[in-house]
Design an enzyme around this catalytic site. Structure first.
Site, mmCIF file in Angstrom:
data_model
loop_
_atom_site.group_PDB
_atom_site.id
_atom_site.type_symbol
_atom_site.label_atom_id
_atom_site.label_comp_id
_atom_site.label_asym_id
_atom_site.label_seq_id
_atom_site.Cartn_x
_atom_site.Cartn_y
_atom_site.Cartn_z
ATOM 1 N N GLU A 254 0.816 -1.221 0.000
ATOM 2 C CA GLU A 254 0.000 0.000 0.000
ATOM 3 C C GLU A 254 0.848 1.270 0.000
ATOM 4 O OE1 GLU A 254 -2.618 -3.196 1.904
ATOM 5 O OE2 GLU A 254 -0.522 -2.536 2.120
ATOM 6 N N GLN B 47 -8.859 -5.875 12.148
ATOM 7 C CA GLN B 47 -8.379 -4.910 11.157
ATOM 8 C C GLN B 47 -9.120 -3.573 11.238
ATOM 9 O OE1 GLN B 47 -8.126 -6.776 7.223
ATOM 10 N NE2 GLN B 47 -6.052 -7.463 7.725
#
Length: 556
Positions: A51, A114
């Site tokens: 990312e 998460q």
């Protein structure tokens, strides 16, 4: 028409003229990626290896085009992996919209799998950020995000969208992008005061920053310099904002600026700063910077006035508009003796790296050869370190948006992702990432992205087996105690490139520089060049910490 939140997001991206996004899928953005599949013929998606690489790619896309870059990540670690890239864009005022997924609204605040408060984490490093809790707010939130990112002092905006919001349906109504609000413009008396200062000056000096490029004010800057008959220097972020082959250009100002620029700031009687925030890398010591002359600062952000240095005249607004207005009022000036003095300094103090043997590879020759072979038209991206400064010193940037580098944050590992973004945005141009071996190891995983999509970036590694810039400081100021800056890595760069499916070349002698660069430039596929250089090649000139920018070190 009734669309899901994910589809509304796609439609809003199309409204904003987005053609490419960079990202990485995950659980919280499954609905968004299902929509990306549906819209795959309208929006190009590049899946990076990490990312952080997606954020840097969106950044490189934005810097090389002036458009707002877009990246997408899932919740938790996906979102936090964007943070360095968002901070990089924030420090250099780069327009970016980062879209993150989050857990469903009923799981927010429960330390769910998460889950992370990404809006809280990124608050200090974004112009604004949003957590979209209601689908009826989604479309206008995306529109506002692009408006904020791309107007005023540009910068990144983050939009965090819970997973259930992307699944809900709501009525979507197309809209044209919000019009940019009219910015501030100086009062007439400010222009009169500026004109009086310009008329009185016999030794004016123009210093240009990244705001010149952000405002697309390069044409106005050139005309202003010609009317004023003045030399022009630039910050690292303004490389290409003024044609560096023009006799008026005297190189960078600051810690690794030219001695000509140092002498110009020492002897000028007026400093006109355009689109710059006077960072510490330029001032070096604010108490010793331009104390003898008045300063005019043209700047879009009020927060930058008198922040790092006091100025005599503040002109708040868009650099392009202000310069255009000044140009319409300023009579042609003549400063023949001053410009002759500048020319003498340029002749006396050229930037020269001297080899210790006939076949030693010097970064200057590599970059000047690359400049010649590309006719100064390549987009050069850099990592951070000595190679970054050499690139700014030795490649002649003639046009804006051809130099892409992390200035404010100084992010090692930025370059390869940014080069991928720049190349995707500019398929008709050659893009070269200039890297040090230290920076290369931080994000070399993005070679897999270049290989997968056949993105023809050239990764040129100045391999000196050290962390060169830090080592240079250790040599000068820490008694040559090279603590953890000698890398001694056994990486075989050629084999590593081949493992990713990429061609590799090696430069180890001076005679190999031009043949290897020609071969690499002739290919239309990703390439790695392992260029061996001496670890004792330094970046000069250099102003030590606390020193005056007017008195740089010229040799070591």
């Amino acid at each position: 028409m009734q669309l899901t939140g994910a589809q509304i997001l796609m439609e809003c991206l199309l409204e904003q003229g987005v053609d490419t996004v960079f990202g990485y899928p995950g659980g919280a953005v499954l609905n968004i990626y299902d929509a990306i599949y549906e819209y795959r013929n309208k929006i190009n998606h590049i899946r990076t290896a990490h990312e952080q690489g997606a954020a840097h790619a969106a950044d490189g896309y934005a810097r090389s085009t002036g458009k707002t870059g877009v990246c997408i990540a899932t919740s938790g670690p996906g979102a936090t992996n964007l943070v360095t890239g968002i901070a990089t864009a924030y420090m250099d005022s780069v327009p970016m919209v980062a879209i993150t997924g989050n857990v469903s609204r009923d799981l927010l605040g429960l330390d769910s799998f998460q889950e992370v408060d990404i809006t809280g984490i990124t608050m200090p490093i974004t112009k604004h950020n949003y957590l979209v809790k209601n689908i009826e707010d989604l479309a206008d939130t995306i529109r506002k995000a692009f408006l904020i990112a791309g107007t005023g002092r540009k910068g990144p905006v983050l939009v965090d969208i819970p997973k259930d919001v992307t699944a809900q349906k709501y009525e979507y109504t197309p809209k044209t992008p919000f019009p940019a609000p009219r910015g501030d413009f100086p009062y007439a008396e400010r222009f009169e005061q500026a004109l009086e200062m310009l008329r009185k000056s016999e030794k004016p000096f123009i210093y240009s920053g990244g705001g010149v490029i952000a405002a697309e004010a390069y044409g106005e800057l050139k005309k202003f310099a010609e009317l004023l008959d003045a030399p022009v220097s630039s910050s690292l972020m303004c490389q290409g904002g003024y044609d560096q082959t023009d006799p008026r250009y005297i190189g960078m100002l600051g810690m690794h600026g030219t001695n000509t620029a140092a002498l110009a700031i020492k002897n000028c009687d007026l400093l006109i700063a355009v689109g710059t925030r006077f960072s510490d890398r330029v001032l070096c010591n604010a108490n010793l910077f331009a104390q003898h002359c008045p300063i005019i600062q043209i700047e879009i952000d009020t927060a930058e006035f008198n922040k790092n240095i006091d100025v005599d005249l503040k002109m708040k607004g868009d650099a392009k508009e202000i310069l255009a207005h000044l140009n319409g009022m300023l009579p042609q000036r003549q400063h023949k003796l001053w410009m002759e003095e500048i020319a003498e300094w340029k002749a006396l103090y050229p930037l020269v790296q001297e080899a210790t043997s006939e076949e030693e590879v010097m970064p200057q020759e590599v970059l000047e050869t690359l400049d010649r072979l590309t006719n100064s038209e390549a987009i050069l991206v850099t990592e951070v370190g000595q190679h970054q400064m050499w690139t700014a010193q030795f490649y002649r940037f003639r046009t804006p948006r051809h130099f892409v580098s992390s200035g404010g944050l100084g992010t090692m590992g930025f370059g390869l992702g940014a080069a991928i973004g720049a190349q995707v945005a500019n398929p008709d141009k050659r893009v070269v990432n200039i890297a040090g071996d230290g920076s290369f190891h931080m994000n070399c995983n993005e070679l897999s992205t270049a290989a997968q999509y056949n993105i023809p970036v050239i990764e040129l590694i100045f391999n000196n087996q050290v962390l060169g810039m830090v080592r240079q400081w250790q040599k000068l100021f820490y008694g040559g105690r090279f603590s953890q800056t000698t890398l001694d890595r056994t990486t075989n760069y050629e084999m590593l490139a081949q493992a990713f499916g990429i061609k590799a070349f090696t430069i180890s002698r001076r005679s190999e520089i031009e043949p290897v660069l020609k071969q690499a430039l002739a290919l239309h596929e990703p390439v790695v060049i392992n260029c061996h250089i001496n670890p004792d090649v330094n970046v000069l000139p250099m102003v030590p910490a606390g020193g005056s920018v007017e008195n740089p070190i010229l040799e070591m």
